[in-house]
Design an enzyme around this catalytic site. Structure first.
Site, mmCIF file in Angstrom:
data_model
loop_
_atom_site.group_PDB
_atom_site.id
_atom_site.type_symbol
_atom_site.label_atom_id
_atom_site.label_comp_id
_atom_site.label_asym_id
_atom_site.label_seq_id
_atom_site.Cartn_x
_atom_site.Cartn_y
_atom_site.Cartn_z
ATOM 1 N N ASN A 135 -7.709 -2.431 14.734
ATOM 2 C CA ASN A 135 -8.727 -2.690 14.504
ATOM 3 C C ASN A 135 -9.046 -4.308 13.430
ATOM 4 O OD1 ASN A 135 -8.186 -2.037 12.047
ATOM 5 N ND2 ASN A 135 -8.883 0.292 11.466
ATOM 6 N N GLU A 150 -9.695 -1.095 5.704
ATOM 7 C CA GLU A 150 -10.260 -1.350 6.690
ATOM 8 C C GLU A 150 -11.959 -2.297 6.777
ATOM 9 O OE1 GLU A 150 -8.978 0.449 9.071
ATOM 10 O OE2 GLU A 150 -8.278 2.282 8.263
ATOM 11 N N HIS A 197 -7.250 -4.213 10.845
ATOM 12 C CA HIS A 197 -6.954 -4.220 9.168
ATOM 13 C C HIS A 197 -5.968 -5.545 8.962
ATOM 14 C CE1 HIS A 197 -4.480 -0.314 10.227
ATOM 15 N NE2 HIS A 197 -3.993 -1.487 9.591
ATOM 16 N N ASP A 206 0.860 -1.287 -0.007
ATOM 17 C CA ASP A 206 0.015 -0.141 0.055
ATOM 18 C C ASP A 206 0.871 1.137 -0.099
ATOM 19 O OD1 ASP A 206 0.825 -0.174 2.493
ATOM 20 O OD2 ASP A 206 -1.191 -0.863 3.444
#
Ligand code: GLP
Length: 259
Positions: free
Chosen positions: A147, A154, A149, A79
């Protein structure tokens, strides 16, 4: 049989527990070394984040000692942030260059990343997706967000997502603010390999360290397969494993021998 999304199931992702963060880094580096030894021309998927720093340090050391060579390998980033200057120290391309690629014997043209300064970012995301799939990633290194990810997928991202432009959640921007001078400086968007793209890798290795990762690790490895926990997609992959330190593994219910 692969688990359907939403189905509750036990851990399909093998995991190894190491005493500390340094030991997880060595184990992850061992796995990458094993792939390169069996195929010097391997395609390696690289992740960024604090978790990976020790892994890259170990690989750099092995290369500088002459026991490992990346001369024929290629590497692909997961990414990249949108909106940072090309020379911004936190642009992932620059992070990876500093911590890994310029310190080993990779060819300069063997390092690939999404180009977030391309005129049309959606077109660039599609180009990168095709490139990664055509390469066929032999081993993909992954960290995990607090979280759940993976890369910048997400919670809520479909498991078949391709590489695309995404908005970062507040939680992710807050977590990543530690790398920037101020919270406002954290980009709002990124191009990320989609979960579907990541799952194409032949082998996936998730690395997690620290008690702040214990909850997402439990949810990813032992919880239901759900897009609310992007890393739970690894339960659908035939060759995904995790290396965890004691703290990251502390909420897992399954007993596995420590290494
Ligand atoms: C970022 C990256 C992820 C990484 C995560 C965890 O959000 N896009 O690929 O897994 O950070 O980073 P850390 O290892 O610093 O906890």
């Amino acid at each position: 049989m692969p688990a359907a999304q939403g189905e509750r199931r036990g851990p399909a992702v093998r995991f190894h527990i190491a005493a500390d963060a340094a030991a997880t880094a060595e184990m992850a580096a061992d796995s990458v070394e094993g792939v390169i030894r069996s195929n010097p021309r391997a395609s390696i998927g690289l992740a960024t984040g604090a978790t990976m720093e020790g892994v890259y340090r170990s690989l750099v050391r092995r290369c500088q000692e002459g026991s490992l060579s990346f001369a024929e390998a290629t590497v692909y980033l997961l990414d990249e942030y949108i909106g940072l200057d090309a020379d911004h120290p936190q642009a992932y391309r620059n992070v990876i260059t500093r911590s890994f690629t310029e310190l080993v014997d990779l060819r300069d043209d063997a390092v690939f990343a999404p180009d977030c300064r391309a005129p049309d970012l959606d077109t660039e995301a599609r180009r990168y997706d095709r490139l990664v799939r055509a390469a066929g990633i032999d081993i993909q290194l992954l960290g995990i967000g607090r979280n759940g990810h993976i890369a910048f997928n997400e919670p809520g991202t479909p498991f078949d997502a391709k590489t695309n432009v995404v908005s970062l959640s507040k939680a992710t921007r807050r977590d990543n603010a530690r790398f920037f001078d101020s919270a406002e400086e954290v980009p709002l968007q990124a191009i990320t390999q989609g979960t579907g793209t990541i799952l194409q890798a032949k082998q996936i290795l998730l690395v997690a360290q620290g008690s702040h990762k214990s909850r997402p690790i439990r949810d990813a490895l032992e919880g239901p397969v759900t897009s609310e926990v992007p890393a739970s997609a690894l339960q659908l992959h035939g060759d995904a494993s995790a290396v965890l330190d004691l703290e990251a593994a502390s909420r897992l219910s399954t007993d596995q021998p420590q290494v």
